[in-house]
Design an enzyme around this catalytic site. Structure first.
Site, PDB file in Angstrom:
ATOM      1  N   THR A  33       0.840  -1.187   0.000  1.00  0.00           N
ATOM      2  CA  THR A  33       0.000   0.000   0.000  1.00  0.00           C
ATOM      3  C   THR A  33       0.882   1.247   0.000  1.00  0.00           C
ATOM      4  O   THR A  33       1.944   1.260   0.621  1.00  0.00           O
ATOM      5  CB  THR A  33      -0.898   0.003   1.256  1.00  0.00           C
ATOM      6  OG1 THR A  33      -1.659  -1.204   1.266  1.00  0.00           O
ATOM      7  CG2 THR A  33      -1.825   1.198   1.291  1.00  0.00           C
ATOM      8  N   ASP A  90       6.428  -3.589  -0.673  1.00  0.00           N
ATOM      9  CA  ASP A  90       5.697  -2.641   0.160  1.00  0.00           C
ATOM     10  C   ASP A  90       6.616  -1.484   0.532  1.00  0.00           C
ATOM     11  O   ASP A  90       7.843  -1.617   0.513  1.00  0.00           O
ATOM     12  CB  ASP A  90       5.200  -3.346   1.434  1.00  0.00           C
ATOM     13  CG  ASP A  90       3.849  -2.834   1.903  1.00  0.00           C
ATOM     14  OD1 ASP A  90       3.481  -1.707   1.524  1.00  0.00           O
ATOM     15  OD2 ASP A  90       3.167  -3.555   2.651  1.00  0.00           O
ATOM     16  N   ASP A  93       7.433   3.991   6.215  1.00  0.00           N
ATOM     17  CA  ASP A  93       7.502   5.394   6.620  1.00  0.00           C
ATOM     18  C   ASP A  93       8.849   5.727   7.246  1.00  0.00           C
ATOM     19  O   ASP A  93       9.292   6.871   7.194  1.00  0.00           O
ATOM     20  CB  ASP A  93       6.360   5.705   7.581  1.00  0.00           C
ATOM     21  CG  ASP A  93       5.005   5.476   6.916  1.00  0.00           C
ATOM     22  OD1 ASP A  93       4.693   6.210   5.967  1.00  0.00           O
ATOM     23  OD2 ASP A  93       4.287   4.550   7.318  1.00  0.00           O
ATOM     24  N   GLY A 106      -0.581   4.723   5.830  1.00  0.00           N
ATOM     25  CA  GLY A 106      -1.837   4.544   5.111  1.00  0.00           C
ATOM     26  C   GLY A 106      -2.859   3.737   5.886  1.00  0.00           C
ATOM     27  O   GLY A 106      -3.887   3.336   5.336  1.00  0.00           O
ATOM     28  N   GLU A 112      -0.726  -5.498   6.033  1.00  0.00           N
ATOM     29  CA  GLU A 112       0.635  -5.502   5.485  1.00  0.00           C
ATOM     30  C   GLU A 112       1.537  -6.438   6.280  1.00  0.00           C
ATOM     31  O   GLU A 112       2.324  -7.196   5.711  1.00  0.00           O
ATOM     32  CB  GLU A 112       1.205  -4.078   5.508  1.00  0.00           C
ATOM     33  CG  GLU A 112       0.559  -3.146   4.502  1.00  0.00           C
ATOM     34  CD  GLU A 112       1.006  -1.699   4.665  1.00  0.00           C
ATOM     35  OE1 GLU A 112       0.895  -0.950   3.686  1.00  0.00           O
ATOM     36  OE2 GLU A 112       1.453  -1.323   5.759  1.00  0.00           O
ATOM     37  N   LYS A 130      13.097   8.418   3.718  1.00  0.00           N
ATOM     38  CA  LYS A 130      12.544   7.504   4.718  1.00  0.00           C
ATOM     39  C   LYS A 130      13.630   6.830   5.573  1.00  0.00           C
ATOM     40  O   LYS A 130      13.306   6.090   6.511  1.00  0.00           O
ATOM     41  CB  LYS A 130      11.696   6.422   4.038  1.00  0.00           C
ATOM     42  CG  LYS A 130      10.569   6.972   3.162  1.00  0.00           C
ATOM     43  CD  LYS A 130       9.580   7.803   3.950  1.00  0.00           C
ATOM     44  CE  LYS A 130       8.548   8.481   3.080  1.00  0.00           C
ATOM     45  NZ  LYS A 130       7.690   7.558   2.346  1.00  0.00           N
TER      46      LYS A 130
END
Length: 236
Positions: A33, A90, A93, A106, A112, A130
């Site tokens: 996501t 994936d 953050d 998200g 996840e 990140k």
């Protein structure tokens, strides 16, 4: 060096495409996501449409991933339908030097974590913004909570030294609601000396479904960054 939004988008696209190119015909792929993974899903669709890939199956981690998978023509299944996941792609953050992640920007971190943990190879796709030296320095830890337990979980998290904040919707009145129908507390910690211990402690609070600390799950980090003004993909 200040990186423009257009340059960040370019990095996300490059790293998403690089991850998608590791997928081979016949694989079961966990579809993550977020904005970077969206480029990977688009690339998988393009490779399928061009005949370069065949017989792949996508396992989406969220409603967003499901919508994108359908849009790009990727056959979708659930965990009930497969006995393995070959690769999961994936975003994250935050990523620290030990490859420990904070995910959940998200609000999809529960699904996840299930899918990414099952994957034979979990590839994390991020841009250089990140990467952090210290986990929790730029991003709070998302904690998915049953709505009826928000008050007691908030108090329990505060006793652990966290500063919880109920995540509110953008362009929507009221709190963010996850795909499971739950709420999200974004918990800021001044220090996370032991991410593995904190992950377990948070999940042991009654009413908590899952949190966004991913410890020992990531296999490969693909980082999009600029070197001498040119976008490159670095692995670690």
């Amino acid at each position: 060096m200040t990186i423009s939004p257009e340059a960040i988008k370019q990095l996300k696209q490059e790293v998403g495409i690089a991850a998608a190119r590791r997928v081979k015909s016949g694989m079961v792929v966990g579809l993550g996501t977020g904005s970077t993974t969206a480029f990977a899903i688009a690339e998988l669709g393009a490779r399928l449409a061009g005949g370069e890939l065949k017989d792949i199956v996508g396992i989406p981690t969220s409603f967003q991933a499901s919508v994108l998978g359908k849009k790009y023509g990727i056959p979708l299944r659930t965990l009930d339908d497969v006995d393995r996941i070959d690769i999961a792609i994936d975003g994250a953050d935050e990523v620290d030097p030990a490859k420990t992640l904070i995910k959940g920007g998200g609000a999809a971190h529960t699904r996840e974590k299930v899918i990414d943990s099952l994957a034979g190879l979990f590839i994390v796709v991020v841009d250089e913004s990140k990467l952090v030296d210290k986990l929790g320095s730029t991003f709070a830890v998302p904690v998915e909570v049953l709505p009826m337990a928000i008050a007691p979980v908030t108090r329990a998290v505060e006793k652990l030294g966290g500063k919880p904040e109920l995540r509110m919707g953008i362009k929507k009145d009221g709190p963010v609601i996850t795909d499971q129908g739950n709420m999200v507390l974004d918990v800021t910690f001044d220090n996370i000396p032991d991410a593995a211990e904190l992950e377990k402690t948070l999940n042991n609070i009654p009413g908590v479904l899952e949190n966004g600390l991913f410890v020992g799950v990531a296999d490969l980090i693909l980082v999009g960054e600029f070197k001498d003004g040119n976008p490159i993909i670095r692995e670690f």
